[in-house]
Enzyme design. Sequence first.
Site, short mmCIF file in Angstrom:
data_model
loop_
_atom_site.label_atom_id
_atom_site.label_comp_id
_atom_site.label_asym_id
_atom_site.label_seq_id
_atom_site.Cartn_x
_atom_site.Cartn_y
_atom_site.Cartn_z
N GLU A 1 39.81 35.29 41.04
CA GLU A 1 39.42 34.33 39.98
C GLU A 1 40.58 33.51 39.40
OE1 GLU A 1 37.24 36.67 37.12
OE2 GLU A 1 35.67 37.16 38.56
N GLU B 1 30.26 40.32 46.14
CA GLU B 1 29.75 40.97 44.91
C GLU B 1 28.31 40.57 44.61
OE1 GLU B 1 32.46 40.55 41.58
OE2 GLU B 1 34.22 40.71 42.86
C1 XIL Z 1 32.98 44.26 36.60
C2 XIL Z 1 32.53 45.72 36.68
O1 XIL Z 1 31.34 45.79 37.43
C3 XIL Z 1 32.32 46.28 35.29
O2 XIL Z 1 32.04 47.67 35.36
C4 XIL Z 1 33.54 46.03 34.41
O3 XIL Z 1 33.26 46.44 33.09
C5 XIL Z 1 33.92 44.57 34.42
O4 XIL Z 1 34.10 44.13 35.76
N1 XIL Z 1 33.79 39.84 39.02
C6 XIL Z 1 34.64 40.77 39.56
C7 XIL Z 1 34.40 42.21 39.28
O5 XIL Z 1 35.52 40.42 40.36
O6 XIL Z 1 35.60 42.94 39.25
C8 XIL Z 1 33.63 42.43 38.01
O7 XIL Z 1 33.34 43.82 37.89
C9 XIL Z 1 32.39 41.59 38.01
C10 XIL Z 1 32.73 40.12 38.08
#
Ligand code: XIL
Length: 362
Positions: free
Chosen positions: A155, A272
Site C-alpha cells: 500500500e 486478499e
Molecule cells: C487486516 C487484518 O485482517 C486485521 O486482523 C488487522 O486488524 C488489520 O489488518 N489490507 C492488508 C491486510 O494488506 O494486512 C489487512 O489485514 C487488510 C487490508
Amino acid sequence: MLNRREWLKAGALFPVGLGRAFAQAEEQPLRSHAAARGLLFGAAAGWPVLRDDPVYASHFAAECGILVPENVLKMGPVHPEPERYNFAPADFMADFCAKNRMVMRGHTLLWHSQPWPWLKTAVNPGNARQYMEDHIRTVAGRYKGRMHSWDVVNEAVLPTDGREDGLRKTAWLEMLGPDYVEMAFRFAQEADPKAMLCYNDFGVDYDTPEQEAKRAAILKLLRRLLERKTPLHAFGMQAHLNAANQKNINAETLRRFFGEIAGLGLKILITELDVIDRSLPDDIDERDKGIAAVYESYLTAALREPAVIAVLTWGLTDRYTWLASRNRRESGTPLRVLPLDREYGRKPAWRAMARAFDSRRA
Ligand code: XIL
C-alpha cells in the site's frame, strides 16, 4: 513448484476435514479446482486460531494450497521491540504448511500500518535505512527458501495524498524519500533470492475515476521500479470487494490493467479477496446469491489474464473474518462474506469460485 499432475495428486491426498466436510467429501477442494488450471488457491490464516481450533485447521489444510499469515508477519507483531522479534506464530504456520503440503506467502515486510510500536521513538532519518535493512534481512532471512512469495511493500500508493509520483505520505517516505520502495525490494532479494517479490495494494478493482487514477499511479511505480532494475516479480491485487459496488466491476477495465502489468513481465496474485455484504438483505439465500455473484463475476474476469497465478481469500470461513468488527451489518446478523460459512459448509460463494477456476483456460 509442483507440476499440474503433482498438484492434482496433492489435492486428492488431503485429509477431508471434520464434520460437514464428510458430506462434501466427494467434491474436490478449492485447491484442486485451482490446481487443475495451474492456479494456487489459498487464504489468510488467523492466529492463534490456527493453533487452537483443530476443526478450522483441518478445513484450512483441506481447501488451501497456499497460506498467508493474516497479521503475525507484519512489522509490529513480528518485531515488537528493537532487539526482539516474535517468530513463534509464523514459525508455527511455516511448519503447518510443510506438514500439510502447502506453500506459504509472507505479508508484509514494509507497510505504514501496524508498524513497530517503537517506530516513533527510536527511528529517525539517520537510522531508518539501517533499521529497515536489519528488519528485512532478519524476517525474510528466517524463512529463506521457504516462501513462495513476499509482499515486500504494501500500500505505498495513494494519489489522493497529492504527490506528483502518487506515493502515499508515510513515515518511510518522509525519512528516506521515494527510493525507500526500491530499497526494500533489494534487501528482500538479498535475504531470500528465490522468493517471488510482490508489490501489494488495494482499491484498484472498479471502473471509477478514483480507482483509474490509482491504477495509473501503481503502473507508474511498477514501471519506475523495473526501469531501475529493482527485483520485483509480481503485483498483488488485494481485491477487498463490496457487493454494493457490483455495478462497477468491468471485465474490460480489469483486463486492460492486468494486461499492462503482464506486459511488464510481472505475475499477478489476487491476494486478499473478500466481499462486504452490508448492502445485501438479511435473507440468507438472497445474500449468499448476491455474494456469490460478486466472486464469480470478478474472478471470471480476472482469471482471463494468464499472468494471474494465485487467488487467496482474506480468511476462509465466516467464523473468522476481519470484516466482522469493521463492517457490521445494521441488523447485527453475522456476516457471510467468505467461501465457507461458520460451520465450514461450502456456500454459493465457494461454488462460484470453483466454477470460476474450472472455466479458466488451463
Ligand atoms: C487486516 C487484518 O485482517 C486485521 O486482523 C488487522 O486488524 C488489520 O489488518 N489490507 C492488508 C491486510 O494488506 O494486512 C489487512 O489485514 C487488510 C487490508
